[in-house]
Enzyme design. Structure first.
Site, PDB file in Angstrom:
ATOM      1  CD  GLU A 105      84.069  29.348  22.033  1.00 28.06           C
ATOM      2  OE1 GLU A 105      82.975  29.667  21.522  1.00 28.06           O
ATOM      3  OE2 GLU A 105      84.846  30.180  22.540  1.00 28.06           O
ATOM      4  NE  ARG A 135      82.240  39.263  21.944  1.00 20.15           N
ATOM      5  CZ  ARG A 135      81.452  39.499  22.992  1.00 20.15           C
ATOM      6  NH1 ARG A 135      81.795  40.423  23.882  1.00 20.15           N
ATOM      7  NH2 ARG A 135      80.335  38.826  23.162  1.00 20.15           N
ATOM      8  CD  GLU A 142      85.544  36.857  26.893  1.00 14.28           C
ATOM      9  OE1 GLU A 142      85.976  36.434  25.813  1.00 14.28           O
ATOM     10  OE2 GLU A 142      84.351  37.156  27.084  1.00 14.28           O
TER      11      GLU A 142
END
Length: 767
Positions: free
Chosen positions: A233, A311, A720
């Site tokens: 990423e 998160r 995920e």
């Protein structure tokens, strides 16, 4: 209908034959140059002198670059410009790029890079949580805190209280294809970059910034990756920038790939955590209050650490309705590789915390761990309208789609949990050496980027006059089957066979301003964008044909490769040809943005997720109490993929996600020495799961349901969420160890053979 069919991966034959083309396989011009970094050998300090004469004189070397040679921005950070491409004089971790070698071959560049002589003024490195806290070395002033109710008061008033702390290690991505990039200089200062990246637009942005040109002068193309898992990423930025800078300086194509040891030493990992907890609960096992303290090791640069740590906080509830909860998170800056995105993006770390609490409470009460979990579940979506209940998360989002009550019961039956749990107890009573353990764990995982503006996608679709369809979208293919799923969507919208649809490489010149293929959003976002583009073209064709036949537009039907309008019936190719001849545009862009989401990360309030994906797993293990060695005997999984676009691909994702998650928590141990050097930088010292480590019995079933939200064909993300099903393997090891004594095992993670053996010794020695 092409969607819902269990079709194989579109590139499966190429993968099997070894002919799938990756960046390192792209044919290059004859005079292509190859690059390698010269790396720092200390964890913290400043460069006092640098002698690169031997590097420049080495065989095959064409150019050597340092920070002083860079024409524009010296930065490859995805966030706050705190990550110099080449050291600006400061050194922040062992393996930081200091200079760049450009040579005639990969081997020549790599050999020359080791010849640099660098003198340092070495400083004391910050390598541990204790050192970071003592130095107040962090990325945000003070901790981030999310709260609901009054956790401390609820814990103080509870009938029972537990507390504990454990270490949760990081994880190396270990994608099969390492980091790689290729830059081809064009006319007028343009640059074409082939990059193994999950985020082509980020590569485009950083290369343009480094070259001092607008983004329109840089084109990035990504056909496929050999795995990413979040490690591509942001970590590919350095290679792409290096290749583009060298290509600009030399006028020649430039290519760079990391060897595996360099890849592991240079790039970031999953964030390691220390999680401390206190929980109050009643005799029936219902939690009245819980408090978590997260200490997050972020490494030397910010990268994506803040949203990852956020998160983790957002998933500290997992599947449980917590009336009083407090989550406190400290994001610590250390002199190690900059931790980065990894499958689950912090969610797994948050979930492990609450699952540890549930396991600890069940042990304390002598209660079946599954029953305890069920008593603390959120209210199901079917019961919610009939019951007045606070079914909100600690950050204020209403949980409207909870599936786990029904899923849990179905899995307990299909896995024969009750009988097997009794059999495990009987086995352990009769066998003093090899112990068995069985455990259940659920998953509730939020789907959407928590940075709201990233929840958008674009697509470009062409229908040719022979009826063939060409499409591009902003997602990237890393083996997960995204291209096949999106092609199935296009085929379904036009009612044509899948073989008539072709998807080509992700290309910033075709679809601009893409979001990373991350946050499990690839199919959700890009599938909807492609649907919008296809529907635009289909509606144009329908309007044209309806007018020609004086029919109602709504009566035009696209199905089975045919187009029906009134009494007429055409093949799709004939309809496309007629539309072309009638001067109807057969090209369209599509755009989609996720609805209903809003999020204030500072206040910790809002609706950051469009919906939740659910899953549950039962894992059984065996442990040799003399050595701590262990293996997974059986795993049963029931996973919620909504109305699956492709059950075959989704089951593959569930299987792979579980094994990778179990690997993180059982075998994959990262070790740094006292000088900050990564000692586990090769397959010989870092243990990822192999084929022989998979469960001997492995049963994966998809839950038969639909997404209540209006996603693409009512499917759910599946990239995920299955990763966290691997938590059940860690809990099963804890269950096996618990049979060796009366105390709670309190295993750290990863629960390697050594950690399991230590846990057994603690219990047997009464420590």
């Amino acid at each position: 209908m092409s969607v819902t069919r269990p079709l194989p991966h579109d590139a499966a034959p190429l993968h099997v034959a070894g002919s799938a083309r990756y960046v390192d396989d792209i044919p290059t011009p004859r005079d292509t140059l190859h690059l390698a970094f010269g790396l720092s050998s200390i964890a913290k300090g400043r460069i006092t002198a640098m002698d690169l004469d031997a590097v420049r004189k080495a065989p095959g070397v064409v150019l050597v670059m340092t920070a002083d040679d860079l024409p524009f921005a010296n930065d490859v950070s995805p966030s706050v410009h705190d990550e110099p491409f080449l050291s600006d004089g400061s050194v922040n971790y062992v393996g930081q790029p200091v200079f760049l070698v450009v040579a005639t071959s990969h081997l020549a560049a790599r050999k020359a890079a080791r010849l640099g002589r660098i003198d340092y003024a070495e400083e004391e490195a910050i390598l541990t949580i204790e050192q970071a806290l003592a130095a107040d070395s962090r990325f945000e002033e003070g901790p981030r805190i999310y709260e609901k109710g009054d956790a401390e008061a609820a814990i103080a008033a509870a009938a029972h209280v537990i507390e504990g702390s454990f270490e949760l290690g990081g994880q190396e991505h270990f994608y099969l294809e390492g980091q790689a990039a290729l830059a081809l200089p064009g006319e007028g200062g343009d640059m074409l970059v082939h990059s193994s990246t999950q985020h082509p637009t980020e590569i485009q942005h950083k290369v343009a910034e480094a070259l001092g040109v607008p983004m329109h002068a840089v084109r990035v193309e990504t056909r496929r990756m050999g795995g990413g898992f979040g490690g591509k990423e942001s970590q590919g930025n350095a290679l792409a920038v290096a290749c583009a800078l060298a290509a600009r300086a030399t006028g020649r194509a430039c290519k760079m790939r990391y060897d595996r040891d360099d890849d592991m030493v240079i790039t970031g990992k999953r964030h390691a955590f220390r999680i401390a907890y206190r929980a109050g609960f009643n005799a029936d096992g219902r939690i009245t209050g819980v408090s978590f303290l997260h200490h997050v090791i972020c490494g030397w640069a910010q990268d994506l650490s803040l949203p990852v740590a956020d998160r983790a906080m957002l998933h500290a509830d997992n599947a449980y309705r917590l009336l009083n909860a407090r989550i406190e998170s400290h994001r610590l800056k250390t002199n190690t590789q900059s931790a980065t995105a990894y499958r689950g993006f912090g969610g797994p770390q948050g979930m492990v915390g609450i699952e540890r609490v549930m396991d600890h409470i069940a042990h304390e009460l002598g209660m079946d761990p599954v029953e305890l979990r069920k008593r603390n579940y959120y209210t199901s979506r079917d019961a919610l309208p009939r019951r007045k209940t606070d079914n909100t998360t600690p950050y204020g989002q209403l949980v409207e789609d909870f599936e786990l009550h029904e899923m849990t019961e179905a899995l307990l039956v299909s896995s024969d949990y009750a009988a097997r749990k009794a059999a495990v107890a009987a086995w352990n009573a009769a066998n003093p050496i090899v112990k068995r353990g069985i455990a259940f764990s659920p998953v509730k995982f939020g789907i959407s980027f928590t940075l709201t503006h990233l929840n958008q996608a674009g697509a470009l679709v062409h229908v040719y006059q022979d009826g063939s369809v060409h499409l591009n979208h902003g997602g990237t293919e890393m083996g997960q089957g995204l291209f096949q799923k999106v092609a199935q969507v296009a085929a379904s919208r036009f009612g044509i066979p899948l073989e008539m649809v072709k998807i080509t490489a992700t290309d910033t010149a075709k679809v601009p301003n893409t979001s990373a293929t991350a946050a499990s959003s690839g199919s959700d976002l890009n599938g909807m964008a492609v649907k919008a583009a296809c529907d635009t073209i289909r509606d144009r064709m329908a309007a044209f044909l309806a007018e020609r036949h004086q029919a109602d537009v709504a009566s035009v039907r696209f199905a089975d490769g045919m187009v029906e309008v009134g009494a007429a019936r055409y093949s799709f190719a004939e309809a496309a040809a007629q539309s072309y001849q009638g001067r109807v545009s057969l090209s369209a862009t599509g755009f989609y943005k996720t609805p209903k989401i809003e999020w204030d990360r500072i206040q910790g309030r809002g609706r950051p997720f469009y919906y939740f994906a659910y899953g549950a797993a039962v894992t059984e293990v065996a442990v040799d109490t003399l050595t701590g060695e262990n293996r997974i005997l059986r795993t049963d999984i029931l996973h919620d993929a909504g109305a699956s676009l492709n059950p075959a691909l989704d089951i593959g994702q569930v299987e792979g996600g579980y094994v990778q998650g179990a690997g993180w928590l059982t075998t994959e141990e990262l070790v740094w020495d006292e000088r900050g050097r990564l000692r586990t930088h090769a397959p010989s010292t870092y243990k990822i799961p192999a084929c022989s480590d998979r469960p001997e019995v492995f049963k994966v079933t998809l839950w038969d349901g639909q997404n209540r939200e209006e996603t693409i064909y009512r499917s759910k993300a599946v990239g995920e969420p299955p990763f966290m099903l691997g938590i059940s393997a860690w809990l099963a090891l804890s269950d096996a160890v618990a049979s060796c004594g009366s105390a709670y095992p309190a295993l750290n993670a990863p629960a390697t053979a050594e950690e399991v053996w230590k846990g057994i010794r603690r219990l047997r020695d009464g420590i």
